[in-house]
Each structure stands twice: as C-alpha cells, then as structure tokens.
Scaffold this motif. Structure first.
Motif, PDB file in Angstrom:
ATOM      1  N   SER A  99       1.063  -3.614  -3.706  1.00 46.47           N
ATOM      2  CA  SER A  99      -0.330  -3.927  -2.966  1.00 46.47           C
ATOM      3  C   SER A  99      -1.265  -2.638  -3.496  1.00 46.47           C
ATOM      4  CB  SER A  99      -0.249  -4.032  -1.576  1.00 46.47           C
ATOM      5  OG  SER A  99      -1.515  -3.673  -0.950  1.00 46.47           O
ATOM      6  N   TYR A 100      -2.362  -3.044  -4.084  1.00 43.05           N
ATOM      7  CA  TYR A 100      -3.387  -2.207  -4.495  1.00 43.05           C
ATOM      8  C   TYR A 100      -4.168  -1.427  -3.275  1.00 43.05           C
ATOM      9  CZ  TYR A 100      -2.760  -4.257  -9.216  1.00 43.05           C
ATOM     10  OH  TYR A 100      -2.280  -4.698 -10.157  1.00 43.05           O
ATOM     11  N   HIS A 101      -4.254  -2.328  -2.280  1.00 39.45           N
ATOM     12  CA  HIS A 101      -4.765  -1.698  -0.997  1.00 39.45           C
ATOM     13  C   HIS A 101      -3.875  -0.757  -0.336  1.00 39.45           C
ATOM     14  CE1 HIS A 101      -7.334  -1.703   2.441  1.00 39.45           C
ATOM     15  NE2 HIS A 101      -6.218  -1.837   3.390  1.00 39.45           N
ATOM     16  N   TYR A 102      -2.285  -0.842  -0.256  1.00 44.50           N
ATOM     17  CA  TYR A 102      -1.704  -0.184   0.584  1.00 44.50           C
ATOM     18  C   TYR A 102      -0.850   0.765  -0.115  1.00 44.50           C
ATOM     19  CZ  TYR A 102      -2.545  -3.257   4.358  1.00 44.50           C
ATOM     20  OH  TYR A 102      -3.294  -4.162   5.472  1.00 44.50           O
ATOM     21  N   PHE A 103      -0.613   0.495  -1.347  1.00 40.17           N
ATOM     22  CA  PHE A 103       0.245   1.423  -2.112  1.00 40.17           C
ATOM     23  C   PHE A 103      -0.278   2.346  -3.261  1.00 40.17           C
ATOM     24  CE2 PHE A 103       3.162  -1.318   0.072  1.00 40.17           C
ATOM     25  CZ  PHE A 103       3.702  -0.549   1.010  1.00 40.17           C
ATOM     26  N   ASP A 104      -1.451   1.738  -3.916  1.00 40.31           N
ATOM     27  CA  ASP A 104      -1.962   2.450  -5.016  1.00 40.31           C
ATOM     28  C   ASP A 104      -2.892   3.523  -4.601  1.00 40.31           C
ATOM     29  OD1 ASP A 104      -2.554   2.836  -7.541  1.00 40.31           O
ATOM     30  OD2 ASP A 104      -4.331   1.584  -7.480  1.00 40.31           O
ATOM     31  N   ARG A 105      -2.155   4.565  -4.144  1.00 43.22           N
ATOM     32  CA  ARG A 105      -2.823   5.873  -3.746  1.00 43.22           C
ATOM     33  C   ARG A 105      -1.725   7.107  -3.781  1.00 43.22           C
ATOM     34  NH1 ARG A 105      -3.026   4.438   2.649  1.00 43.22           N
ATOM     35  NH2 ARG A 105      -4.047   2.398   1.982  1.00 43.22           N
ATOM     36  N   GLU A 106      -2.297   8.347  -3.602  1.00 43.51           N
ATOM     37  CA  GLU A 106      -1.427   9.629  -4.006  1.00 43.51           C
ATOM     38  C   GLU A 106      -0.508   9.748  -2.563  1.00 43.51           C
ATOM     39  OE1 GLU A 106      -1.104  11.447  -6.552  1.00 43.51           O
ATOM     40  OE2 GLU A 106      -2.834  10.119  -7.661  1.00 43.51           O
ATOM     41  N   GLY A 107       0.715   9.979  -2.849  1.00 38.61           N
ATOM     42  CA  GLY A 107       1.575  10.258  -1.885  1.00 38.61           C
ATOM     43  C   GLY A 107       2.353   8.858  -1.411  1.00 38.61           C
ATOM     44  N   MET A 108       3.340   9.190  -0.908  1.00 39.66           N
ATOM     45  CA  MET A 108       4.254   7.914  -0.185  1.00 39.66           C
ATOM     46  C   MET A 108       3.759   7.884   1.067  1.00 39.66           C
ATOM     47  SD  MET A 108       8.117   8.246  -1.829  1.00 39.66           S
ATOM     48  CE  MET A 108       8.523   9.847  -1.595  1.00 39.66           C
ATOM     49  N   TYR A 109       3.732   9.094   1.906  1.00 43.59           N
ATOM     50  CA  TYR A 109       3.662   9.087   3.302  1.00 43.59           C
ATOM     51  C   TYR A 109       2.345   9.849   3.818  1.00 43.59           C
ATOM     52  CZ  TYR A 109       8.426   7.871   2.735  1.00 43.59           C
ATOM     53  OH  TYR A 109      10.072   7.491   2.515  1.00 43.59           O
ATOM     54  N   CYS A 110       2.139   9.924   5.164  1.00 44.59           N
ATOM     55  CA  CYS A 110       1.189  10.904   5.613  1.00 44.59           C
ATOM     56  C   CYS A 110      -0.194  10.372   5.623  1.00 44.59           C
ATOM     57  CB  CYS A 110       1.257  12.208   5.211  1.00 44.59           C
ATOM     58  SG  CYS A 110       2.803  13.040   5.748  1.00 44.59           S
ATOM     59  N   HIS A 111      -0.464   8.705   5.415  1.00 48.09           N
ATOM     60  CA  HIS A 111      -1.617   8.150   5.464  1.00 48.09           C
ATOM     61  C   HIS A 111      -2.157   7.841   6.821  1.00 48.09           C
ATOM     62  CE1 HIS A 111      -2.042   8.561   0.979  1.00 48.09           C
ATOM     63  NE2 HIS A 111      -0.728   8.251   1.001  1.00 48.09           N
ATOM     64  N   LEU A 112      -3.235   7.865   7.133  1.00 46.10           N
ATOM     65  CA  LEU A 112      -3.830   7.327   8.385  1.00 46.10           C
ATOM     66  C   LEU A 112      -3.274   5.939   8.977  1.00 46.10           C
ATOM     67  CD1 LEU A 112      -7.420   8.871   8.725  1.00 46.10           C
ATOM     68  CD2 LEU A 112      -5.177   9.965   9.805  1.00 46.10           C
ATOM     69  N   ASP A 113      -3.140   5.125   7.708  1.00 45.14           N
ATOM     70  CA  ASP A 113      -2.775   3.801   7.990  1.00 45.14           C
ATOM     71  C   ASP A 113      -1.370   3.304   7.881  1.00 45.14           C
ATOM     72  OD1 ASP A 113      -2.953   4.084   5.520  1.00 45.14           O
ATOM     73  OD2 ASP A 113      -4.055   1.912   5.080  1.00 45.14           O
ATOM     74  N   ASP A 114      -0.365   4.433   7.700  1.00 47.06           N
ATOM     75  CA  ASP A 114       1.104   4.097   7.600  1.00 47.06           C
ATOM     76  C   ASP A 114       1.446   3.212   8.411  1.00 47.06           C
ATOM     77  OD1 ASP A 114       1.141   6.015   5.437  1.00 47.06           O
ATOM     78  OD2 ASP A 114       2.324   7.571   6.334  1.00 47.06           O
ATOM     79  N   GLY A 115       1.350   2.994   9.595  1.00 51.75           N
ATOM     80  CA  GLY A 115       1.767   1.934  10.384  1.00 51.75           C
ATOM     81  C   GLY A 115       1.591   0.476   9.632  1.00 51.75           C
ATOM     82  N   GLU A 116       0.130   0.439   9.289  1.00 47.41           N
ATOM     83  CA  GLU A 116      -0.161  -0.811   8.708  1.00 47.41           C
ATOM     84  C   GLU A 116       0.496  -1.059   7.512  1.00 47.41           C
ATOM     85  OE1 GLU A 116      -4.562  -2.830   7.215  1.00 47.41           O
ATOM     86  OE2 GLU A 116      -4.422  -1.745   9.328  1.00 47.41           O
ATOM     87  N   ARG A 117       0.533   0.077   6.598  1.00 45.51           N
ATOM     88  CA  ARG A 117       1.167  -0.108   5.268  1.00 45.51           C
ATOM     89  C   ARG A 117       2.545  -0.625   5.408  1.00 45.51           C
ATOM     90  NH1 ARG A 117       2.038   5.215   3.110  1.00 45.51           N
ATOM     91  NH2 ARG A 117       1.652   4.198   1.068  1.00 45.51           N
ATOM     92  N   PHE A 118       3.390   0.167   6.305  1.00 41.82           N
ATOM     93  CA  PHE A 118       4.891  -0.318   6.409  1.00 41.82           C
ATOM     94  C   PHE A 118       5.070  -1.649   7.310  1.00 41.82           C
ATOM     95  CE2 PHE A 118       5.245   3.985   4.807  1.00 41.82           C
ATOM     96  CZ  PHE A 118       6.018   3.580   3.839  1.00 41.82           C
TER      97      PHE A 118
END
Length: 498
Positions: A99-118
């Motif tokens: 998902s370009y919106h949820y996973f095309d970013r630096e780092g696997m974890y520690c994003h403010l929207d990790d709950g929504e991502r997973f």
C-alpha cells in the motif's frame, strides 16, 4: 501406521528474513516455514511490503480494503524463499501486502498511524486468500501486528463458507509489545462498540491488538515453555496475566529453533575461517580476525561478545554496573547493536575509557554479528526477561559459551556448568543483580583461565548441540492440528445451538 495428511499453512508476520528484520521475529518467520515445507506441508508467508524491501517480486492482484469511511487499494505481490526438501529445492511463496499510503515510507514501525497500518494489513491478509485461491487449514499469526486476524475470522468472516474452517494459532514472541491504540480503531475494523469491554477487546481504555489475538485464537503459543508459564504471573504478564490464565488450557510453549545452515561454523561464508568440533583450534583464527577488525590487540585472552538490541530488557545495566570490575581482568569486550541512545552512549564511553579492551559497533551488521559469534569465547545474555532468545542458541552453535539469567527460554536451553560433574553448556545466575551476574562471569573466567581441558570440553559440547528447527517444527505441526480440531469442535457446538 496411517500417515497424516499434510497441512496448508499461512504464516503471517510483520517481518521475515531475508526481506525485512528488526529482531528475532523475522528469523523465526523466515526459517520455521522452510522446515514446515520440507516436511511436506503447503506453506505460504505473507508480510507487509515496506519501502526498504528491494528483492524482485511480481504483481498478483489488487483490491480495495474498506478503512472506516474510505477505501484504500491493496496490491498483492509475490516473491519466494527456497528450502531443501528430500534433496530437491522447493520454493515457498511469500506474498506482500503493498500500500503506497501505509507502507511506502521510511522504517517499518514507530509511525503515528501504526494501529491503522496494521489494521489494514490484517484485513488485507484475509481478503487476499480467495483472490490467490489459497484456503489454509490454519493461519499462524505472529505477535501483536496480526492479533485482530483471529477476531475477524471468528466474527466478521464466519458466515462466509470460504473462511469458516480456517483455524488460528497465535504466537507471542514478546508480550511487552502489545499494539494498544485508541478506541477509534474499532471504526477501521468495522467492529461494533459492544465488543469494547474488559472481557473482550478493551484493555485499560484502549483497543489491544495482542489481547485480541490471545482471546480469539484457537491455540496460543509462547516461544518457550518457561515463558508460557511466566507470562501468567504479574511479574512477567504485562497486565495480561489474568487474560492468559483464563486461556491457560489453550496456552503452550515451544522453544524457537535456528536455521541449521544459516548458523553453521563449518560452512558460514561470513566468518573468517570455517571450523567444526574436530577442528576447534581454527576458532582462534576467528578470534584473531575479530580482534583485527575491532582494532583490539592480538592476545589470547577471554574475548567477550554482546550482540543485542540495546534495550533495558537485555540486562545491559548489569553489564555497565560491573564493567570497571570486569576490566580488572585480562579480557576483551566487543558489542554490536542498535537501540536506546542511553546504552549506545554508555558503551561508547566505555570504549573511550578502555580503548585496548573494548570495541563498540552501533549498527545492524549481520556479517559482523556472525564474526562475533564465531570469534568470541563468551557470550553475554543477562536479560531481565527473555521470551526465548536466539543469541544463546547461535552462540552455542559457534562454540561460544553463554552467560545467561535464569528466565524464559534461557532456562529451557542453557544448563548451568557444574564443576563437580563437568556437565552443563553455559553459566546461569538467578537473581537480577550485578553481584549475581558478576559471580557467574567470574566462574566462567576461572574455567577459561585455569581449566583448559574443561573449557575445551564445553566448547565441543556446545558445537555438537542441536537447536535446529527440525524437532521444534514437529511440535508446531502438532499445535496446528490441535487448532484445526478445536475449530471444528467450535463449529459443531455452534451448529448444535441453532
């Protein structure tokens, strides 16, 4: 004797070697499926497609996933990892939720929207299955990122015939990491608020991914027998001990294994010189190679290694507390890891204070980790708690003797050396204190310095120890079959109520 039918298994993990790794979860998710597949099972793996993953993969399909009031596109891509089955190379499909919106970013974890991502990941995994025409007997969920899959199957997908016979096993790799988020995440999952209560999804006012996995999986697994018992106590239960005690009849513990070929000093291409139990003298070549690379004097003194995430869990404060006393001995110390800035700074200061005795590397470096396992004489693992631990298993495989605290998987894999009977494969202490830790270190150093015969026997015993996945995979297969039986029984009981 009737041969049991092979299983169709979907392994779900937030990280998998060789694609993405932050800790031991990735090693397990990458190596266990290979052994399961080699035993004749149809095994598939699914994980998020992070930006850092560069391996070649192929487009399979795409579909929308409803996320509260909007839809997000999920793209499924595929790669594979190989395993050896009866002399033949077998490919295990690895699916990537992109998902370009949820996973095309630096780092696997520690994003403010990790709950929504997973949440997106969990929903996408289930929607993916009919589209790739794979109907597993069991979904093996790993750690908090995957917990809601167990609830979704039982409550959101149960009326769909495609899903009703799919069982779940939820493995807890580390209960400290829980995935607790705002109640608003219910909207993302399209879960009715009636489920948000202390007996179900609510956890101290928040939605808990890991509690959900524990409550709704057919079978729960922890990564060692001792850890499975420990997490049912207030000391180790991270406020979930009551929930785990309620499900104690469905809670098991299986110690992790390690890849037999991935960690083999006789064939490891990353170390300075290959060796085995019949040529333990060649281990010294690895020690000298490590000393050179670390900028330490070439001396035949005990070389102590530490390869960990630099976090409080690993008992690093014990090492720091006794470090000056340790440096009174003629020893050398090499540390490799990333983590809390506090510990990085402390080890950096110790390197500056003892430049001829200490070398510190703050990076993720798989090759250097292998060189430390092979080149060190002693490996430190004085953990506050340790669900399983892979470091002590890897160190044994390379003939490097571990000093560990008597917790979790360390208890299940390391037996304290007994001078009277000359038995054991490491040095164990119980009380979490600098004094208890340092006594274990001194016992270890005395054997190294004064009883070379006993030390060589320790090294040989370590090199012949077997902590490969083969036996442990059989235990997992038993759990998977148990989960499918429990799921069938639940379906039957529900049908009787109608």
């Amino acid at each position: 004797m009737e041969q049991k039918q092979s299983l169709k298994i979907l392994v779900v993990s937030a990280e998998v070697v060789p694609f993405a790794k932050s800790g031991g979860l990735a090693d397990v998710a990458g190596s266990l499926p290979q052994v399961l597949a080699a035993k004749g099972n149809d095994v598939r793996i699914v994980m998020p497609r992070y930006r850092e993953i560069t391996q070649e993969m192929h487009y399979i399909t795409d579909f929308p996933v409803q996320m509260d009031w909007r839809r997000e596109t999920c793209i499924i891509r595929r790669s594979q990892i190989g395993c050896n089955s009866k002399g033949e190379t077998k490919e295990i499909p690895v699916y990537f939720v992109d998902s370009y919106h949820y996973f095309d970013r630096e780092g696997m974890y520690c994003h403010l929207d990790d709950g929504e991502r997973f949440a997106f990941f969990c929903k996408a995994v289930l929607h993916m299955l009919p589209k790739i025409n794979f109907q597993p007997d069991v979904i093996h969920c790993n750690d908090w990122h995957t917990g809601p899959i167990t609830f979704l199957l039982k409550h959101k997908f149960k009326t769909d015939p495609f899903y009703k016979n799919i069982a779940t096993v939820f493995t807890i790799h580390n209960l400290q990491y829980q995935g607790n988020y705002s109640k608003d995440i219910l909207k993302v999952f399209d879960i009715d608020e009636s489920y948000f209560n202390p007996e179900q999804l609510e956890f101290y006012g928040r939605f808990s991914f890991i509690k959900t996995g524990i409550l709704y999986a057919d079978v729960i697994n922890a990564v060692s027998e001792t850890y499975a018992k420990e997490i049912q106590t207030p000391e180790f239960g991270e406020l979930l001990d009551g929930v785990l005690r309620k499900r104690s009849k469905d809670l098991y513990g299986i110690v992790n294994g390690i890849g037999a070929e991935q960690f083999n000093p006789n064939s490891d291409p990353m170390i300075y010189k290959n060796y085995d139990v019949n040529h333990i003298e060649l281990k010294k070549d690895n020690k000298h190679g490590l000393q050179k690379e670390a900028g330490l004097p070439l001396k035949d003194v005990p070389l102590i290694g530490l390869v960990h995430r630099l976090v409080e869990q690993k008992g690093l404060d014990l090492i720091i507390d006794v470090f000056d006393e340790l440096m009174n001995f003629d020893v050398q110390f090499v540390v490799l890891g990333l983590g809390d800035l506090y510990y990085e700074r402390m080890f950096k200061k110790l390197q500056e204070k003892y430049p001829d005795k200490v070398a510190a590397f703050f990076e993720f470096n798989e090759a250097l980790a292998h060189k430390i396992y092979a080149g060190a004489d002693i490996f430190l693992m004085p953990s506050r708690f340790e669900p399983c631990g892979l470091g002590q298993l890897i160190s044994l495989k390379y003939g490097t003797i571990p000093i560990v605290r008597a917790v979790g998987g360390l208890v299940d894999t390391i037996q304290d050396f007994n001078l009277g009977t000359a038995t054991g494969n490491g040095f164990v202490f119980e009380e979490y204190s600098p004094e208890a830790f340092f006594q274990a270190v001194k016992r270890c150093l005395s054997i190294y310095n004064d009883r070379k015969d006993l030390w060589d026997n320790l090294v040989k015993s370590a090199l012949t120890s077997d902590y490969s996945w083969d036996k442990q995979a059989e235990k997992y297969i038993h759990l998977f079959r148990l989960a499918t039986e429990k799921n069938k029984l639940k379906i039957f009981q529900e049908s009787c109520k109608i």
